[in-house]
Design an enzyme around this catalytic site. Structure first.
Site, short mmCIF file in Angstrom:
data_model
loop_
_atom_site.label_atom_id
_atom_site.label_comp_id
_atom_site.label_asym_id
_atom_site.label_seq_id
_atom_site.Cartn_x
_atom_site.Cartn_y
_atom_site.Cartn_z
N GLY A 116 0.67 -1.13 0.13
CA GLY A 116 -0.11 -0.13 0.02
C GLY A 116 0.97 1.16 0.05
CD GLU A 119 -2.07 -0.93 -3.86
OE1 GLU A 119 -2.13 -0.96 -2.46
OE2 GLU A 119 -3.09 -1.46 -4.59
CD GLU A 139 0.53 -5.62 -1.63
OE1 GLU A 139 1.32 -5.92 -2.22
OE2 GLU A 139 -0.06 -4.34 -1.61
N1 CO8 Z 1 2.88 -3.17 9.24
C1 CO8 Z 1 3.29 -3.27 10.43
N2 CO8 Z 1 4.45 -3.06 11.02
C2 CO8 Z 1 5.75 -3.22 10.08
C3 CO8 Z 1 5.60 -3.37 8.75
C4 CO8 Z 1 4.05 -3.43 8.24
N3 CO8 Z 1 3.66 -3.24 6.93
N4 CO8 Z 1 6.55 -3.35 7.99
C5 CO8 Z 1 7.56 -3.17 8.94
N5 CO8 Z 1 6.95 -3.18 10.34
C6 CO8 Z 1 7.75 -2.98 11.50
C7 CO8 Z 1 8.18 -4.43 12.03
O1 CO8 Z 1 7.25 -5.11 12.45
C8 CO8 Z 1 9.33 -3.96 12.97
O2 CO8 Z 1 8.76 -3.55 14.26
P1 CO8 Z 1 9.34 -3.97 15.65
O3 CO8 Z 1 10.52 -3.29 15.50
O4 CO8 Z 1 8.31 -3.72 16.78
O5 CO8 Z 1 9.67 -5.54 15.44
C9 CO8 Z 1 9.69 -2.61 12.21
O6 CO8 Z 1 8.68 -2.30 11.44
C10 CO8 Z 1 11.16 -2.72 11.38
O7 CO8 Z 1 10.75 -3.41 10.68
P2 CO8 Z 1 11.53 -5.04 10.46
O8 CO8 Z 1 12.38 -5.31 11.69
O9 CO8 Z 1 11.02 -6.03 9.64
O10 CO8 Z 1 12.83 -4.11 9.51
P3 CO8 Z 1 13.76 -4.81 8.35
O11 CO8 Z 1 14.70 -4.06 7.92
O12 CO8 Z 1 14.18 -6.36 8.92
O13 CO8 Z 1 12.89 -5.37 7.04
C11 CO8 Z 1 11.01 -5.05 5.49
C12 CO8 Z 1 12.07 -4.48 6.34
C13 CO8 Z 1 11.43 -5.76 4.58
C14 CO8 Z 1 10.29 -3.85 4.94
C15 CO8 Z 1 10.08 -5.94 6.34
O14 CO8 Z 1 9.80 -5.06 7.45
C16 CO8 Z 1 8.68 -6.15 5.69
O15 CO8 Z 1 8.86 -7.08 4.90
N6 CO8 Z 1 7.54 -5.47 6.26
C17 CO8 Z 1 6.26 -6.14 5.74
C18 CO8 Z 1 5.84 -5.53 4.28
C19 CO8 Z 1 4.79 -5.93 3.84
O16 CO8 Z 1 4.45 -7.06 3.88
N7 CO8 Z 1 4.11 -4.89 3.30
C20 CO8 Z 1 2.68 -4.98 2.52
C21 CO8 Z 1 1.65 -5.04 3.50
S1 CO8 Z 1 0.02 -5.67 2.45
C22 CO8 Z 1 -0.39 -4.25 2.03
O17 CO8 Z 1 0.30 -3.18 1.92
C23 CO8 Z 1 -1.79 -4.28 0.96
C24 CO8 Z 1 -2.32 -3.06 0.86
C25 CO8 Z 1 -3.85 -3.14 0.19
C26 CO8 Z 1 -4.51 -2.11 0.41
C27 CO8 Z 1 -6.05 -2.16 0.57
C28 CO8 Z 1 -6.87 -0.99 0.88
C29 CO8 Z 1 -8.27 -1.19 1.12
#
Ligand code: CO8
Length: 265
Positions: A116, A119, A139
């Site tokens: 997102g 997007e 996603e």
């Molecule tokens: N949501 C919540 N928390 C997140 C997210 C997320 N998307 N991404 C990262 N964080 C948090 C982690 O949980 C972490 O928190 P904590 O320190 O408390 O554990 C902190 O951010 C740092 O992240 P990482 O430790 O994972 O950092 P890295 O450098 O190891 O990794 C990445 C970075 C590669 C970005 C990894 O965090 C990752 O893969 N994140 C998830 C990304 C993801 O899957 N995003 C897609 C989500 S789905 C979506 O966007 C659908 C949209 C559809 C919209 C529809 C509208 C109607």
């Protein structure tokens, strides 16, 4: 004017007319929860209010960026995602609000720009990225797909093969590849990024605001309609621009060999 909402910071520079909305959940890589989505809209509305007291158009361009060192935005907040991202609302989504905002919005991407978050950047008019940035649609790894038009946008910008590759693999690609594919406008070396974005945005903010608005409307029409209808629409916009003070000023400045001063009237 500087104003903070719960999850965004808003700034306005009245010299240049450039507003900035900073998504401010750096500990969660600026992941989009319901509050952040609402605050992006509230921040843009706050900036638009600068026009009320102005003669003509005060707000000329908006930069949307992410706080912290790591991300523009890592997508929907995976924690609160199923509970709060799909709620039916009569308010426009932040994606729609950005798309229809009468002022160009520039996504300043420095780090991860995913799901997102990508997007959101695609709803903006321009995407400028630092070379260390990465974009992608993860996603599919969650058993869903980009639900806010990601495949549609990328198909229009880069063709269906690239859109399907991004959305089906979930892989991140580099900013450089994204620029080669037409998804990102410009990529800058990390140490030149701030200055290069400032220059791009300040130049844009100096252009005639009503012409810029008409170009945004024309481009939006171009992706949804046939050529004849689109060209007819441009004809109407053009006729309106011919009547503006800004056109008179532009023509006068050209004749007098000086820089024009556009007011958005
Ligand atoms: N949501 C919540 N928390 C997140 C997210 C997320 N998307 N991404 C990262 N964080 C948090 C982690 O949980 C972490 O928190 P904590 O320190 O408390 O554990 C902190 O951010 C740092 O992240 P990482 O430790 O994972 O950092 P890295 O450098 O190891 O990794 C990445 C970075 C590669 C970005 C990894 O965090 C990752 O893969 N994140 C998830 C990304 C993801 O899957 N995003 C897609 C989500 S789905 C979506 O966007 C659908 C949209 C559809 C919209 C529809 C509208 C109607």
């Amino acid at each position: 004017m500087d104003e903070d909402f719960d999850t965004v910071m808003v700034e306005f520079d009245d010299e240049t007319g450039v507003g900035t909305v900073t998504m401010n959940r750096p500990d969660a890589l600026n992941a989009l929860n319901g509050q952040l989505r609402d605050d992006i809209v509230a921040g843009l509305r706050r900036l638009e209010a600068e026009n009320e007291a102005a003669e003509g158009v005060a707000l000329r361009a908006v930069v949307l960026e992410g706080a912290g060192e790591k991300a523009f935005c890592a997508g929907a907040d995976v924690g609160g995602f199923s509970s709060d991202s799909a709620g039916a609302s009569s308010e426009p989504s932040h994606y729609e609000f950005i798309r229809e905002f009468p002022v160009p919005v520039i996504a300043k991407i420095d780090g991860y720009c995913l799901g997102g978050g990508l997007e959101t950047a695609l709803a903006c008019d321009f995407r400028l990225a630092s070379e260390g940035s990465a974009v992608g649609f993860p996603e599919v790894n969650l058993g869903i797909f980009p639900g806010a038009g990601g495949v549609q946008y990328v198909t229009k910008l880069a063709g269906p093969a690239v859109a399907k590759e991004l959305a089906m693999t979930g892989d991140h690609i580099s900013a450089e590849r994204a620029a080669d594919e037409g998804i990102i406008n410009h990529v800058y070396a990390d140490d030149e990024f701030e200055d290069a974005v400032d220059e791009f945005v300040t130049d844009l903010a100096g252009q005639a605001p009503l012409a810029i608005q008409a170009i945004k409307q024309s481009a939006a029409m171009a992706v949804q309609t046939g050529l004849n209808e689109g060209v007819a629409y441009d004809g109407q916009l053009f006729a309106e621009l011919l009547q503006t003070d800004d056109h008179a000023e532009g023509a006068a400045a050209f004749g007098e060999d000086r820089d024009p001063e556009f007011q958005g009237k």
